[in-house]
Design a protein around this motif. Sequence first.
Motif, short mmCIF file in Angstrom:
data_model
loop_
_atom_site.label_atom_id
_atom_site.label_comp_id
_atom_site.label_asym_id
_atom_site.label_seq_id
_atom_site.Cartn_x
_atom_site.Cartn_y
_atom_site.Cartn_z
N VAL A 178 14.66 13.95 -3.00
CA VAL A 178 15.60 12.92 -3.46
C VAL A 178 14.82 11.79 -4.13
O VAL A 178 15.20 11.30 -5.20
N HIS A 179 13.73 11.39 -3.51
CA HIS A 179 12.89 10.31 -4.07
C HIS A 179 12.39 10.69 -5.47
O HIS A 179 12.49 9.90 -6.41
N TRP A 180 11.83 11.91 -5.60
CA TRP A 180 11.30 12.36 -6.90
C TRP A 180 12.40 12.42 -7.95
O TRP A 180 12.21 11.99 -9.09
N ALA A 233 14.19 14.43 1.71
CA ALA A 233 14.00 13.01 1.38
C ALA A 233 12.97 12.85 0.26
O ALA A 233 13.17 12.05 -0.67
N ALA A 234 11.90 13.62 0.31
CA ALA A 234 10.88 13.56 -0.75
C ALA A 234 11.47 14.03 -2.07
O ALA A 234 11.22 13.44 -3.13
N ARG A 284 15.26 10.80 -8.07
CA ARG A 284 15.72 9.46 -8.43
C ARG A 284 14.70 8.74 -9.32
O ARG A 284 15.06 8.03 -10.25
N GLU A 285 13.40 8.95 -9.03
CA GLU A 285 12.37 8.36 -9.88
C GLU A 285 12.44 8.93 -11.30
O GLU A 285 12.32 8.18 -12.27
N ARG A 295 12.44 15.74 5.89
CA ARG A 295 11.35 15.11 5.12
C ARG A 295 11.24 15.73 3.73
O ARG A 295 11.03 15.03 2.74
#
Length: 155
Positions: A141-143, A138-139, A145-146, A135
């Motif tokens: 990676v999300h940040w 994943a968080a 990529r944003e 988790r």
Amino acid sequence: MARKQWREMGAAMLPLGGLFSAVRIPARLVHAVAGTVVPAYVDEFLEHALDGGPVICVLHGGRRYYALVPGSMPRTWHDAAEEWRAVEVDCLGRDALLGVPPVTRVDHDPASWASYWSVPMAAAGELCAPLSVARLVAAGVHWIREEEEDADADV
């Protein structure tokens, strides 16, 4: 042997894949999720995010965090680990060694040592839950990529 290495080298080189393995996470990913680069706040964030699971921070050569996980994680999380390599996250297991600082080294001090326990091990054998580590990654990676998308939109 570990005590001798701690005395002579400042870290004991322990084999991974048996009692425990490690997930190597770059600082930029952890800092993105933590929302800070201040070591004490990052350490506090990791302790909360990983439910007190042990984490080692390597300060030199590009800061990295190593979440200690059960020895079987690199095999069972193979597919996720493949995707994570794109953001420099790696599951380390058999055939890898990890430089582990003495258990008493719990303070961030780059002038004195190369690594410390960002989140100390509460008890022998107590490790990070693989799902908590996944988790966190994943968080991150999300940040990341944003941030990349926002940078591309500004161009």
